[in-house]
Design a protein around this motif. Sequence first.
Motif, PDB file in Angstrom:
ATOM      1  N   LEU A   1      79.312  17.143  -5.568  1.00  0.00           N
ATOM      2  CA  LEU A   1      79.889  18.426  -5.161  1.00  0.00           C
ATOM      3  C   LEU A   1      79.918  19.415  -6.321  1.00  0.00           C
ATOM      4  CD1 LEU A   1      82.819  17.147  -2.949  1.00  0.00           C
ATOM      5  CD2 LEU A   1      80.825  18.461  -2.173  1.00  0.00           C
ATOM      6  N   ARG A   2      80.311  18.925  -7.487  1.00  0.00           N
ATOM      7  CA  ARG A   2      80.385  19.798  -8.661  1.00  0.00           C
ATOM      8  C   ARG A   2      79.013  20.353  -9.013  1.00  0.00           C
ATOM      9  NH1 ARG A   2      81.224  18.181 -14.824  1.00  0.00           N
ATOM     10  NH2 ARG A   2      81.411  20.269 -15.647  1.00  0.00           N
ATOM     11  N   ASN A   3      78.003  19.503  -8.991  1.00  0.00           N
ATOM     12  CA  ASN A   3      76.668  19.913  -9.406  1.00  0.00           C
ATOM     13  C   ASN A   3      75.938  20.746  -8.359  1.00  0.00           C
ATOM     14  OD1 ASN A   3      76.998  18.616 -11.842  1.00  0.00           O
ATOM     15  ND2 ASN A   3      75.951  16.771 -11.187  1.00  0.00           N
ATOM     16  N   ASN A   4      76.358  20.681  -7.114  1.00  0.00           N
ATOM     17  CA  ASN A   4      75.616  21.351  -6.048  1.00  0.00           C
ATOM     18  C   ASN A   4      76.355  22.486  -5.364  1.00  0.00           C
ATOM     19  OD1 ASN A   4      73.134  19.720  -5.965  1.00  0.00           O
ATOM     20  ND2 ASN A   4      74.563  18.071  -5.552  1.00  0.00           N
ATOM     21  N   SER A   5      77.630  22.674  -5.631  1.00  0.00           N
ATOM     22  CA  SER A   5      78.404  23.645  -4.865  1.00  0.00           C
ATOM     23  C   SER A   5      77.888  25.068  -5.015  1.00  0.00           C
ATOM     24  CB  SER A   5      79.886  23.557  -5.222  1.00  0.00           C
ATOM     25  OG  SER A   5      80.072  23.835  -6.600  1.00  0.00           O
ATOM     26  N   GLY A   6      77.556  25.497  -6.217  1.00  0.00           N
ATOM     27  CA  GLY A   6      77.041  26.851  -6.409  1.00  0.00           C
ATOM     28  C   GLY A   6      75.699  27.045  -5.735  1.00  0.00           C
ATOM     29  N   ALA A   7      74.821  26.074  -5.896  1.00  0.00           N
ATOM     30  CA  ALA A   7      73.498  26.162  -5.275  1.00  0.00           C
ATOM     31  C   ALA A   7      73.611  26.131  -3.751  1.00  0.00           C
ATOM     32  CB  ALA A   7      72.615  25.015  -5.758  1.00  0.00           C
ATOM     33  N   PHE A   8      74.543  25.358  -3.242  1.00  0.00           N
ATOM     34  CA  PHE A   8      74.746  25.287  -1.797  1.00  0.00           C
ATOM     35  C   PHE A   8      75.160  26.651  -1.251  1.00  0.00           C
ATOM     36  CE2 PHE A   8      77.645  24.792   1.807  1.00  0.00           C
ATOM     37  CZ  PHE A   8      76.779  24.202   2.722  1.00  0.00           C
TER      38      PHE A   8
ATOM     39  N   HIS B   1      86.123  23.589 -15.385  1.00  0.00           N
ATOM     40  CA  HIS B   1      86.918  22.446 -14.947  1.00  0.00           C
ATOM     41  C   HIS B   1      86.606  22.152 -13.481  1.00  0.00           C
ATOM     42  CE1 HIS B   1      90.531  20.062 -14.078  1.00  0.00           C
ATOM     43  NE2 HIS B   1      90.479  19.769 -15.360  1.00  0.00           N
ATOM     44  N   THR B   2      86.463  20.897 -13.146  1.00  0.00           N
ATOM     45  CA  THR B   2      86.032  20.486 -11.808  1.00  0.00           C
ATOM     46  C   THR B   2      86.933  21.013 -10.705  1.00  0.00           C
ATOM     47  OG1 THR B   2      85.101  18.488 -12.775  1.00  0.00           O
ATOM     48  CG2 THR B   2      85.428  18.477 -10.412  1.00  0.00           C
ATOM     49  N   THR B   3      88.244  21.021 -10.897  1.00  0.00           N
ATOM     50  CA  THR B   3      89.124  21.507  -9.836  1.00  0.00           C
ATOM     51  C   THR B   3      88.936  22.999  -9.605  1.00  0.00           C
ATOM     52  OG1 THR B   3      90.938  21.754 -11.418  1.00  0.00           O
ATOM     53  CG2 THR B   3      90.876  19.722 -10.119  1.00  0.00           C
ATOM     54  N   VAL B   4      88.625  23.743 -10.652  1.00  0.00           N
ATOM     55  CA  VAL B   4      88.362  25.176 -10.498  1.00  0.00           C
ATOM     56  C   VAL B   4      87.078  25.374  -9.691  1.00  0.00           C
ATOM     57  CG1 VAL B   4      87.812  27.310 -11.727  1.00  0.00           C
ATOM     58  CG2 VAL B   4      89.630  25.825 -12.574  1.00  0.00           C
ATOM     59  N   ILE B   5      86.048  24.606 -10.008  1.00  0.00           N
ATOM     60  CA  ILE B   5      84.782  24.710  -9.280  1.00  0.00           C
ATOM     61  C   ILE B   5      84.987  24.368  -7.805  1.00  0.00           C
ATOM     62  CG2 ILE B   5      82.479  23.702  -8.993  1.00  0.00           C
ATOM     63  CD1 ILE B   5      82.463  23.330 -12.054  1.00  0.00           C
ATOM     64  N   ALA B   6      85.706  23.298  -7.526  1.00  0.00           N
ATOM     65  CA  ALA B   6      85.928  22.878  -6.139  1.00  0.00           C
ATOM     66  C   ALA B   6      86.689  23.945  -5.362  1.00  0.00           C
ATOM     67  CB  ALA B   6      86.679  21.550  -6.103  1.00  0.00           C
ATOM     68  N   LEU B   7      87.759  24.460  -5.936  1.00  0.00           N
ATOM     69  CA  LEU B   7      88.555  25.471  -5.244  1.00  0.00           C
ATOM     70  C   LEU B   7      87.767  26.768  -5.112  1.00  0.00           C
ATOM     71  CD1 LEU B   7      91.153  26.407  -3.937  1.00  0.00           C
ATOM     72  CD2 LEU B   7      92.074  26.859  -6.228  1.00  0.00           C
ATOM     73  N   GLY B   8      87.124  27.211  -6.191  1.00  0.00           N
ATOM     74  CA  GLY B   8      86.340  28.440  -6.140  1.00  0.00           C
ATOM     75  C   GLY B   8      85.215  28.359  -5.129  1.00  0.00           C
ATOM     76  N   SER B   9      84.548  27.220  -5.075  1.00  0.00           N
ATOM     77  CA  SER B   9      83.448  27.042  -4.123  1.00  0.00           C
ATOM     78  C   SER B   9      83.939  27.040  -2.689  1.00  0.00           C
ATOM     79  CB  SER B   9      82.705  25.742  -4.415  1.00  0.00           C
ATOM     80  OG  SER B   9      82.113  25.803  -5.682  1.00  0.00           O
ATOM     81  N   SER B  10      85.144  26.569  -2.480  1.00  0.00           N
ATOM     82  CA  SER B  10      85.684  26.569  -1.119  1.00  0.00           C
ATOM     83  C   SER B  10      85.975  27.983  -0.634  1.00  0.00           C
ATOM     84  CB  SER B  10      86.941  25.706  -1.040  1.00  0.00           C
ATOM     85  OG  SER B  10      88.015  26.340  -1.716  1.00  0.00           O
ATOM     86  N   LEU B  11      86.041  28.927  -1.560  1.00  0.00           N
ATOM     87  CA  LEU B  11      86.258  30.330  -1.200  1.00  0.00           C
ATOM     88  C   LEU B  11      84.943  31.070  -0.967  1.00  0.00           C
ATOM     89  CD1 LEU B  11      88.992  31.163  -3.877  1.00  0.00           C
ATOM     90  CD2 LEU B  11      89.356  30.588  -1.462  1.00  0.00           C
ATOM     91  N   ASN B  12      83.816  30.396  -1.110  1.00  0.00           N
ATOM     92  CA  ASN B  12      82.500  31.041  -0.991  1.00  0.00           C
ATOM     93  C   ASN B  12      82.252  31.739   0.332  1.00  0.00           C
ATOM     94  OD1 ASN B  12      80.179  29.048  -2.963  1.00  0.00           O
ATOM     95  ND2 ASN B  12      81.498  30.699  -3.566  1.00  0.00           N
TER      96      ASN B  12
ATOM     97  N   PHE C   1      80.831  38.393  -6.537  1.00  0.00           N
ATOM     98  CA  PHE C   1      82.046  37.988  -5.826  1.00  0.00           C
ATOM     99  C   PHE C   1      82.366  36.509  -6.002  1.00  0.00           C
ATOM    100  CE2 PHE C   1      81.814  42.160  -4.033  1.00  0.00           C
ATOM    101  CZ  PHE C   1      83.144  42.493  -3.877  1.00  0.00           C
ATOM    102  N   THR C   2      81.346  35.697  -6.244  1.00  0.00           N
ATOM    103  CA  THR C   2      81.616  34.304  -6.578  1.00  0.00           C
ATOM    104  C   THR C   2      82.409  34.226  -7.873  1.00  0.00           C
ATOM    105  OG1 THR C   2      79.658  33.514  -5.431  1.00  0.00           O
ATOM    106  CG2 THR C   2      80.547  32.068  -7.100  1.00  0.00           C
ATOM    107  N   ALA C   3      82.104  35.102  -8.809  1.00  0.00           N
ATOM    108  CA  ALA C   3      82.878  35.154 -10.057  1.00  0.00           C
ATOM    109  C   ALA C   3      84.333  35.516  -9.770  1.00  0.00           C
ATOM    110  CB  ALA C   3      82.258  36.156 -11.024  1.00  0.00           C
ATOM    111  N   VAL C   4      84.563  36.426  -8.846  1.00  0.00           N
ATOM    112  CA  VAL C   4      85.936  36.777  -8.449  1.00  0.00           C
ATOM    113  C   VAL C   4      86.628  35.565  -7.835  1.00  0.00           C
ATOM    114  CG1 VAL C   4      87.333  38.223  -6.902  1.00  0.00           C
ATOM    115  CG2 VAL C   4      85.407  39.233  -8.162  1.00  0.00           C
ATOM    116  N   GLU C   5      85.905  34.830  -6.991  1.00  0.00           N
ATOM    117  CA  GLU C   5      86.473  33.626  -6.375  1.00  0.00           C
ATOM    118  C   GLU C   5      86.815  32.577  -7.430  1.00  0.00           C
ATOM    119  OE1 GLU C   5      83.946  34.238  -2.241  1.00  0.00           O
ATOM    120  OE2 GLU C   5      83.191  32.888  -3.791  1.00  0.00           O
ATOM    121  N   MET C   6      85.951  32.422  -8.417  1.00  0.00           N
ATOM    122  CA  MET C   6      86.228  31.470  -9.498  1.00  0.00           C
ATOM    123  C   MET C   6      87.415  31.926 -10.344  1.00  0.00           C
ATOM    124  SD  MET C   6      84.387  28.814  -9.286  1.00  0.00           S
ATOM    125  CE  MET C   6      83.000  28.311  -8.299  1.00  0.00           C
ATOM    126  N   MET C   7      87.533  33.230 -10.558  1.00  0.00           N
ATOM    127  CA  MET C   7      88.707  33.751 -11.280  1.00  0.00           C
ATOM    128  C   MET C   7      89.982  33.423 -10.507  1.00  0.00           C
ATOM    129  SD  MET C   7      87.438  37.503 -12.601  1.00  0.00           S
ATOM    130  CE  MET C   7      89.125  38.048 -12.837  1.00  0.00           C
TER     131      MET C   7
END
Length: 152
Positions: free
Chosen positions: A23-30, A85-96, A134-140
């Motif tokens: 999930l960490r390695n593929n969330s942005g590409a997904f 950090h993995t939890t930031v990536i997971a939460l940010g990606s869920s806002l995609n 906007f992905t950057a905003v979601e990650m913020m």
Amino acid sequence: MPRRAGDRSSEVGLYIRELRLSLRNNSGAFGYSVMITCTMAMLTSIAGSPRPAHIVLFVLAAVASFALIEVVATRAFTRSLEDEHTTVIALGSSLNLISIALAVGLAAGLAALLPTLLTWLIAPFSASTTYLLFTAVEMMAARRIEEKRRVD
């Protein structure tokens, strides 16, 4: 060698760790893949079936926007793209969903307004840029939520 009863839980634990890594390695590409595919579908729906030249314009525009933002984000490739950090990536990606919807919506609006040739150039560039910004905003937002969790 026969398995012991504890082996099953260690295999499940290993699987869960590897699932998190995937999930960490593929969330942005997904998210980007969903957005750019939906953008192509939206443009096809509004502007009609693309000619080969339109597809080339689409590809060039989408790649150019990504490359341009990468140049800016890395200060002309003098800074690394640090791991988050993995939890930031997971939460940010869920806002995609938000960045995907904004990007595809913008592409649809541009397709409705622009001539066909410009649609296939400007819409994918704009959609890709919008998604990345906007992905950057979601990650913020995800980072701030994670920071708040650590304080509480």
